[in-house]
Design an enzyme around this catalytic site. Structure first.
Site, mmCIF file in Angstrom:
data_model
loop_
_atom_site.group_PDB
_atom_site.id
_atom_site.type_symbol
_atom_site.label_atom_id
_atom_site.label_comp_id
_atom_site.label_asym_id
_atom_site.label_seq_id
_atom_site.Cartn_x
_atom_site.Cartn_y
_atom_site.Cartn_z
ATOM 1 N N ARG A 1 0.816 -1.230 0.000
ATOM 2 C CA ARG A 1 0.000 0.000 0.000
ATOM 3 C C ARG A 1 0.845 1.274 0.000
ATOM 4 N NH1 ARG A 1 -3.139 -2.827 3.935
ATOM 5 N NH2 ARG A 1 -4.712 -4.085 2.898
ATOM 6 N N LYS B 1 4.976 23.499 -16.651
ATOM 7 C CA LYS B 1 4.080 22.378 -16.371
ATOM 8 C C LYS B 1 3.647 22.402 -14.901
ATOM 9 C CE LYS B 1 2.819 17.653 -16.578
ATOM 10 N NZ LYS B 1 2.940 16.293 -17.045
ATOM 11 N N GLU C 1 -7.530 18.612 -11.828
ATOM 12 C CA GLU C 1 -7.674 18.390 -13.262
ATOM 13 C C GLU C 1 -9.084 18.720 -13.738
ATOM 14 O OE1 GLU C 1 -5.642 15.184 -16.287
ATOM 15 O OE2 GLU C 1 -5.508 14.916 -14.140
ATOM 16 N N ARG D 1 -5.513 22.323 -16.186
ATOM 17 C CA ARG D 1 -4.590 21.217 -16.387
ATOM 18 C C ARG D 1 -4.883 20.436 -17.669
ATOM 19 N NH1 ARG D 1 -2.875 17.217 -11.499
ATOM 20 N NH2 ARG D 1 -1.527 15.816 -12.658
#
Lengths: 356, 356
Positions: free
Chosen positions: A116, A217, A227, A231
């Site tokens: 994980r 970026k 997003e 983006r």
């Protein structure tokens, strides 16, 4: 000296300063073991130099995967997970991904999902991975011919950009990465675009342009972490570019395109669509088309190809509800997102490319 | 009515209220499609009832995986990812995992990694999944015989606990889940432990005990989101329990143990170690041993088994640096974490179990 760039939860360090930071980080974090993921190319050309700069008493294990996008899949991940497990990796292990986008994307996914999630550091060795994969926290692998279909968003503890690695690359790989830098100019900053067209490619100048590309970026990503808007502009040229790349990969009669070569075509098509739908200036369309064709050459398309490429668009994970969403430009640096384009106009853009 | 439980970023709803919430959620979230993941058992016994309560105009696709821990692996994930892709799943798809821990753990991982994460809802149908997997955001699959070695931390949008599903379970499955409830009593609350010993198993009473068990686990998880302290107490009985479970799974001469059956043994061993190292009261050790043996029966161990089980402990992902960390008790509800136990004492605890 190139200044470190602060991203969301991690920092990108450059050149000289990098190995000091790396050694300090390893020294202070009580890792149990270090695993360096490479492919056969970075194993040969980058690893010896990289390791000669790492100072630690910890055991370092090398894990090699096969080079190439066709190995960026779950089977390769299973191999790496199993090797990690066999070599005694635990939650306090550190993984260093030394390679291009396949190694950093896949290695980031493997590290993010092993027990994980364990710490990982990305050391991009290609220009594409330096200016693109180094920012944004995207990890993942392909599912069949569908790119990056499986993955998670998770950030490395550091990204280390050593531009010396670019000397180990074939020139077409550097050219491929340069396409993303040109994209950053087109979507964000006409001055930067002009600088890119004028560069002589001299090392110091290229280093600064790489740094500026990553800054652009990162700015875009930081302003839109979820997003939901800005983006998406990073997808310029990628809607059709990705589909062309996938199609050429699965089609035996077609040459394999490097990512940058495919999105160079995608950007010509997107700029044509921008002109048709949003009055993008025709003189700049002409320049952009010529720059990309001169730099990346021209690929042959048949009308039957168009249909099958459009078919592939449906599977792009960014196209929720089966709609095809384009990023277009009103001018260089002025983006419009979520533009629907009908198939006829897409075909017309291919014809424009073909007849240019 | 059982009150909803607010967890970290999501809510657990119960029984009557649940389907109203589900239908309201679907109605207001503009999903493109719904995928329900089941295994052959929940497909037959739970899905018809579940679907009869879902009201939506959206298309619902059913994806079935094979039942059983041995299918909780990456190969099964690959199958589900591919089916999702073939059936046109996109970023706005919703996945509903209807089943026991294998379905909710694996389904949660598949959803968390498909296109870098789509919404998912867990509907646990076993007692174990209701009281354990419903809280904590752990998703994942096994790697070979190593449990939950691959996964991510990610929360569902909801967990829906409908205790009616318990009627579809064989009694040994209910008993297995009950072991986790007993664990919640041992690590957190002697009154709750006493209530569990006195319960007649009548439905209303069991519903309340389930609710209380989830409240306890959630309290522990919320107080220690980073798993740096208190949350480790949930591992009571699991250090040896997991190793025993893995060992019995890979050893053809041994019966397959249900998770609760394995951790019941683990809790007897851990309570013995607690008595030896931290003066856990001997009378309560006696009661606990008898309760578990009476409820879960007794399993045969040979001295050769001990060594190989101890060997497996090294691979438990919670044992950073190869140290074996135990959770022990000073008394019921009073835990101590990160206790190192040497192999001789572990063997002594197996002998205690064997001779009881």
């Amino acid at each position: 000296m190139l200044q470190p760039i602060t991203c969301n939860n991690y920092t990108i360090h450059f050149n000289e300063e990098l190995y000091t930071r790396l050694n300090k980080h390893i020294d202070s974090h009580f890792y149990s073991k270090i695993f360096v993921l490479v492919d056969e190319n970075t194993h040969e050309h980058c690893l010896p130099y990289f390791l000669s700069n790492v100072q630690t008493n910890l055991e370092i294990e090398i894990i090699e995967i096969e080079a190439g996008e066709e190995h960026k899949n779950i089977e390769t991940c299973s191999g790496v997970w199993n090797v990690l497990s066999e070599l005694g990796a635990d939650r306090k292990s550190l993984m260093i991904n030394l390679g291009g986008g396949v190694v950093t994307d896949l290695g980031g996914f493997v590290a993010s999902t092993f027990m994980r999630g364990i710490d990982f550091i990305n050391v991009p060795t290609t220009l594409l991975a330096m200016v693109d994969a180094s920012v944004g926290g995207k990890t993942g692998v392909d599912l069949g011919s569908l790119k990056n279909q499986i993955g998670v968003i998770n950030v490395p503890v550091f990204v280390f950009v050593d531009t010396k690695f670019l000397n180990t690359l074939p020139s077409e790989q550097v050219r491929s990465g340069f396409a993303e830098m040109l994209k950053h100019g087109l979507i964000h900053d006409e001055k930067y675009w002009d600088k890119l067209l004028k560069t002589s490619g001299e090392t110091n100048e290229l280093d600064n342009l790489i740094h500026e590309s990553i800054v652009i970026k990162n700015k875009v990503v930081m302003e839109d972490p979820k997003e939901s808007g800005l983006r998406k502009t990073l997808n310029y040229g990628h809607t059709l570019g990705h589909a062309i790349e996938s199609y050429f990969l699965q089609e035996p009669s077609k040459p394999t395109l490097l990512h940058g070569e495919a999105i160079a075509i995608g950007m010509i098509l997107a700029t044509f669509l921008s002109h048709e739908l949003h009055s993008f200036p025709v003189n700049k369309l002409k320049t952009i088309t010529e720059v990309f064709i001169q730099k990346y050459g021209k690929v042959q398309f048949e009308p039957t190809d168009y249909e099958r490429i459009i078919e592939l668009l449906k599977f792009d994970k960014k196209n929720a509800f089966g709609d095809i969403n384009f990023v277009l430009l009103e001018d260089i640096g002025k983006t419009i997102i979520d533009v629907k384009v009908d198939n006829d106009l897409i075909i017309k853009s291919f014809e424009y490319y073909k007849n240019h």
